[in-house]
Design a protein around this motif. Structure first.
Motif, PDB file in Angstrom:
ATOM      1  N   PRO A 298       1.192   8.340   9.713  1.00 33.87           N
ATOM      2  CA  PRO A 298       2.097   7.701   8.745  1.00 33.87           C
ATOM      3  C   PRO A 298       2.349   6.242   9.104  1.00 33.87           C
ATOM      4  CG  PRO A 298       3.308   9.170  10.205  1.00 33.87           C
ATOM      5  CD  PRO A 298       1.853   9.387  10.504  1.00 33.87           C
ATOM      6  N   VAL A 299       2.499   5.443   8.055  1.00 32.84           N
ATOM      7  CA  VAL A 299       2.852   4.039   8.227  1.00 32.84           C
ATOM      8  C   VAL A 299       4.374   3.940   8.172  1.00 32.84           C
ATOM      9  CG1 VAL A 299       2.581   1.694   7.352  1.00 32.84           C
ATOM     10  CG2 VAL A 299       0.702   3.344   7.115  1.00 32.84           C
ATOM     11  N   GLU A 300       4.976   3.518   9.264  1.00 32.36           N
ATOM     12  CA  GLU A 300       6.430   3.447   9.339  1.00 32.36           C
ATOM     13  C   GLU A 300       6.955   2.240   8.563  1.00 32.36           C
ATOM     14  OE1 GLU A 300       6.965   3.381  13.562  1.00 32.36           O
ATOM     15  OE2 GLU A 300       6.898   5.579  13.712  1.00 32.36           O
TER      16      GLU A 300
ATOM     17  N   GLY B  48       5.959  -1.073   9.493  1.00 32.20           N
ATOM     18  CA  GLY B  48       4.546  -1.414   9.409  1.00 32.20           C
ATOM     19  C   GLY B  48       3.738  -0.860  10.562  1.00 32.20           C
ATOM     20  N   ASN B  49       4.418  -0.293  11.564  1.00 34.68           N
ATOM     21  CA  ASN B  49       3.710   0.299  12.687  1.00 34.68           C
ATOM     22  C   ASN B  49       3.058   1.623  12.268  1.00 34.68           C
ATOM     23  OD1 ASN B  49       4.493  -1.737  14.452  1.00 34.68           O
ATOM     24  ND2 ASN B  49       6.384  -0.670  15.019  1.00 34.68           N
ATOM     25  N   LEU B  50       2.001   1.979  13.004  1.00 31.02           N
ATOM     26  CA  LEU B  50       1.348   3.259  12.787  1.00 31.02           C
ATOM     27  C   LEU B  50       1.838   4.263  13.817  1.00 31.02           C
ATOM     28  CD1 LEU B  50      -2.361   2.101  12.257  1.00 31.02           C
ATOM     29  CD2 LEU B  50      -0.619   2.525  10.521  1.00 31.02           C
ATOM     30  N   ALA B  51       1.980   5.521  13.404  1.00 30.96           N
ATOM     31  CA  ALA B  51       2.374   6.586  14.325  1.00 30.96           C
ATOM     32  C   ALA B  51       1.367   7.722  14.213  1.00 30.96           C
ATOM     33  CB  ALA B  51       3.771   7.089  13.991  1.00 30.96           C
TER      34      ALA B  51
ATOM     35  N   MET C  50       0.827  -1.207   0.000  1.00 29.41           N
ATOM     36  CA  MET C  50       0.000   0.000   0.000  1.00 29.41           C
ATOM     37  C   MET C  50       0.862   1.259   0.000  1.00 29.41           C
ATOM     38  SD  MET C  50      -3.110  -0.731   2.623  1.00 29.41           S
ATOM     39  CE  MET C  50      -4.353  -1.971   2.312  1.00 29.41           C
ATOM     40  N   SER C  51       0.373   2.267  -0.684  1.00 32.06           N
ATOM     41  CA  SER C  51       1.107   3.529  -0.732  1.00 32.06           C
ATOM     42  C   SER C  51       0.821   4.362   0.502  1.00 32.06           C
ATOM     43  CB  SER C  51       0.684   4.304  -1.986  1.00 32.06           C
ATOM     44  OG  SER C  51       1.192   5.616  -1.931  1.00 32.06           O
ATOM     45  N   ASN C  52       1.834   5.079   0.985  1.00 28.58           N
ATOM     46  CA  ASN C  52       1.599   6.004   2.088  1.00 28.58           C
ATOM     47  C   ASN C  52       2.046   7.402   1.715  1.00 28.58           C
ATOM     48  OD1 ASN C  52       4.334   5.774   2.089  1.00 28.58           O
ATOM     49  ND2 ASN C  52       4.535   5.289   4.263  1.00 28.58           N
TER      50      ASN C  52
END
Length: 220
Positions: free
Chosen positions: A160-162, A165-168, A1-3
């Motif tokens: 943002p998706v790091e 794969g973690n979310l911040a 997936m694009s971020n």
């Protein structure tokens, strides 16, 4: 997936004076309203950096409601912006994002609650008002309960998706007056929690008011 944060634009440009409904929602407060098929709803971040947690339900059958999972799967993108199609749990198109002056909206991180606040920020935050409580208050007006609250969209929230794969959850990028606009593809009930969160930077640690405009369906 694009971020990526690009690929957004604002169109069409409607004059706020043409709105058939105007709703000013105070800081930390909930709101709900009907948006009929063909009408457009504009959510305005009046002062900037204000997360707006939002749910949609099919107006004549609340069992059909917004699905973040199906929306992400169909888009192949981690974020919501112009052109995004919001998909229901029945796989049907509910709304289409037609304008976006911000370019960053999350639909992965969910809504804050008293329980999650306690886990993340400590026991002393347990009694702070939270989005899940706002949602519970608002859906109850339409005969629903906490069981009907599903994963939501966080308009203007920067998640943002790091690389791991973690979310911040980081500082918001929305400016005063930024807005997102959606065209209803079916009659929908829109339920909003103007996020009261003060423990992370989604609201700049200072919740502020927002405005909702509803525009009539285009002629022709």
């Amino acid at each position: 997936m694009s971020n990526r944060l690009s690929g957004f634009f604002a169109t069409p440009v409607r004059d706020p004076k043409d709105a058939i409904q105007v709703h000013n929602i105070p800081a930390q407060a909930p709101w709900s309203g009907l948006v009929k098929r063909g009408q457009s709803i504009r959510i305005i971040d009046l002062e900037g950096q204000q997360a707006v947690d939002t749910l949609f339900y099919r107006a004549d059958n609340f069992a059909e409601r917004y699905s973040s999972q199906d929306t992400l799967r169909v888009q192949g993108s981690a974020y919501v912006s112009t052109g995004t199609r919001l998909i229901s749990n029945e796989g049907r198109l509910m709304l289409t994002v037609t304008a976006d002056t911000c370019g960053r909206h999350d639909t992965s991180a969910g809504a804050c609650s008293c329980e999650s606040n306690t886990v993340r920020f400590g026991q002393h935050t347990r009694y702070l008002h939270a989005c899940r409580e706002n949602f519970a208050i608002e859906v109850a007006k339409h005969g629903m309960s906490k069981r009907d609250i599903v994963p939501n969209i966080n308009f203007f929230m920067n998640v943002p998706v790091e690389p791991s794969g973690n979310l911040a959850i980081v500082d918001g990028v929305s400016k005063p007056g930024d807005y997102v606009e959606l065209k209803a593809e079916m009659d929908v009930l829109c339920v909003i929690s103007n996020c009261p969160q003060i423990n992370n930077p989604c609201n700049g640690f200072n919740p502020t008011p927002i405005r909702v405009l509803v525009f009539a369906a285009d002629k022709g």
